[in-house]
Design an enzyme around this catalytic site. Structure first.
Site, PDB file in Angstrom:
ATOM      1  N   LYS A  33      -9.371  -9.963  14.588  1.00 20.52           N
ATOM      2  CA  LYS A  33      -8.274 -10.902  14.902  1.00 20.52           C
ATOM      3  C   LYS A  33      -8.213 -11.199  16.397  1.00 20.52           C
ATOM      4  O   LYS A  33      -8.068 -12.344  16.798  1.00 20.52           O
ATOM      5  CB  LYS A  33      -6.913 -10.326  14.449  1.00 20.52           C
ATOM      6  CG  LYS A  33      -6.794 -10.119  12.960  1.00 20.52           C
ATOM      7  CD  LYS A  33      -5.403  -9.679  12.545  1.00 20.52           C
ATOM      8  CE  LYS A  33      -4.947  -8.369  13.149  1.00 20.52           C
ATOM      9  NZ  LYS A  33      -5.704  -7.195  12.715  1.00 20.52           N
ATOM     10  N   ARG A  74       4.600  -7.400  10.821  1.00 20.44           N
ATOM     11  CA  ARG A  74       3.895  -6.265  10.199  1.00 20.44           C
ATOM     12  C   ARG A  74       4.501  -5.892   8.853  1.00 20.44           C
ATOM     13  O   ARG A  74       3.908  -5.124   8.112  1.00 20.44           O
ATOM     14  CB  ARG A  74       3.962  -5.038  11.118  1.00 20.44           C
ATOM     15  CG  ARG A  74       3.064  -5.122  12.320  1.00 20.44           C
ATOM     16  CD  ARG A  74       3.143  -3.830  13.112  1.00 20.44           C
ATOM     17  NE  ARG A  74       2.553  -3.959  14.421  1.00 20.44           N
ATOM     18  CZ  ARG A  74       1.274  -3.769  14.693  1.00 20.44           C
ATOM     19  NH1 ARG A  74       0.450  -3.424  13.726  1.00 20.44           N
ATOM     20  NH2 ARG A  74       0.823  -3.898  15.918  1.00 20.44           N
ATOM     21  N   ARG A 123     -13.046   4.956  22.237  1.00 21.36           N
ATOM     22  CA  ARG A 123     -11.660   4.464  22.275  1.00 21.36           C
ATOM     23  C   ARG A 123     -10.853   5.166  21.206  1.00 21.36           C
ATOM     24  O   ARG A 123     -11.353   5.413  20.102  1.00 21.36           O
ATOM     25  CB  ARG A 123     -11.635   2.957  21.982  1.00 21.36           C
ATOM     26  CG  ARG A 123     -12.027   2.093  23.144  1.00 21.36           C
ATOM     27  CD  ARG A 123     -12.108   0.623  22.779  1.00 21.36           C
ATOM     28  NE  ARG A 123     -11.121   0.215  21.777  1.00 21.36           N
ATOM     29  CZ  ARG A 123     -11.202  -0.903  21.074  1.00 21.36           C
ATOM     30  NH1 ARG A 123     -12.211  -1.718  21.249  1.00 21.36           N
ATOM     31  NH2 ARG A 123     -10.277  -1.217  20.203  1.00 21.36           N
ATOM     32  N   ARG A 174      -4.480   4.117  10.497  1.00 20.91           N
ATOM     33  CA  ARG A 174      -4.000   2.753  10.786  1.00 20.91           C
ATOM     34  C   ARG A 174      -4.256   1.828   9.588  1.00 20.91           C
ATOM     35  O   ARG A 174      -3.424   0.985   9.250  1.00 20.91           O
ATOM     36  CB  ARG A 174      -4.694   2.180  12.024  1.00 20.91           C
ATOM     37  CG  ARG A 174      -4.235   2.824  13.320  1.00 20.91           C
ATOM     38  CD  ARG A 174      -5.015   2.312  14.525  1.00 20.91           C
ATOM     39  NE  ARG A 174      -4.814   0.895  14.732  1.00 20.91           N
ATOM     40  CZ  ARG A 174      -5.761   0.063  15.186  1.00 20.91           C
ATOM     41  NH1 ARG A 174      -6.964   0.492  15.451  1.00 20.91           N
ATOM     42  NH2 ARG A 174      -5.489  -1.210  15.370  1.00 20.91           N
TER      43      ARG A 174
END
Length: 198
Positions: free
Chosen positions: A13, A88, A139, A150
């Site tokens: 995205k 969300r 990361r 997630r």
């Protein structure tokens, strides 16, 4: 052109939103960035958010939607904006619709990048391994276990946002597993047909 970008974490995205920002000159709005900016600027809604954050609470949907509504009144968002990572939840989507309606505005299109979840996990595992091979730190978002958490959260809370926009005839699904440029082309096609229809 007021767009909502939907799709699981790691679907691309951010990459695609950045291309739209460059092409159309409209801002990509991240709720985290807007929240920090509103707090720093000391706006009335920023002051509310700061009080909640300092008390260790989660900023309510009303405050977040209020910050978005304040932000889209700035001059760079007059021609449109891209919401990436918001709404969300279904409650946030409904609150956003109501807030925009009160300003005589609405979302023009919701673009959902569809990606097979197993392939996404593989992509993240590979990305983490490549970083380690280069001697770079992985990361936090690319830690496979963090990523799986997630993804589970996305499936639980956010995947139900797409049907909300589908019901309104605003949802366009894009195959996010294509090469990056092909995804961009699919989005362009979706924009030209979807925006003329609405």
């Amino acid at each position: 052109m007021r767009l909502v970008f939907l799709g699981p974490p790691g679907a691309g995205k951010g990459t695609q939103a950045k291309r739209l920002v460059e092409k159309y000159g409209i801002p990509q709005l991240s709720t985290g960035d807007m929240l920090r900016a509103a707090v720093a600027a000391g706006t009335p809604i920023g002051a509310k958010a700061k009080a909640v954050m300092e008390a260790g609470g989660l900023v309510s949907d009303d405050i977040v939607v209020g910050i978005i509504v304040d932000r889209i009144e700035e001059s760079d968002a007059q021609r449109g904006f891209i919401l990436d990572g918001f709404p969300r939840t279904l409650a946030q989507a409904e609150a956003l619709d109501a807030a925009l309606k009160s300003k005589g505005l609405k979302i023009d299109l919701a673009l959902e990048l569809k990606v097979d979840h197993e392939k996404l996990v593989d992509r993240i595992v590979n990305r983490a391994q490549e970083a380690r091979d280069r001697g770079e730190e992985v990361r936090k978002d690319d830690d496979p276990e963090v990523f799986k958490t997630r993804l589970a959260s996305y499936v639980r809370d956010t995947a139900i946002v797409a049907p909300h926009y589908k019901k309104q005839g605003l949802l366009v699904e894009v195959d996010g597993q294509q090469p990056i440029d092909a995804v961009t082309d699919s989005i362009e096609n979706a924009l030209s047909s979807g925006l003329t229809k609405n």
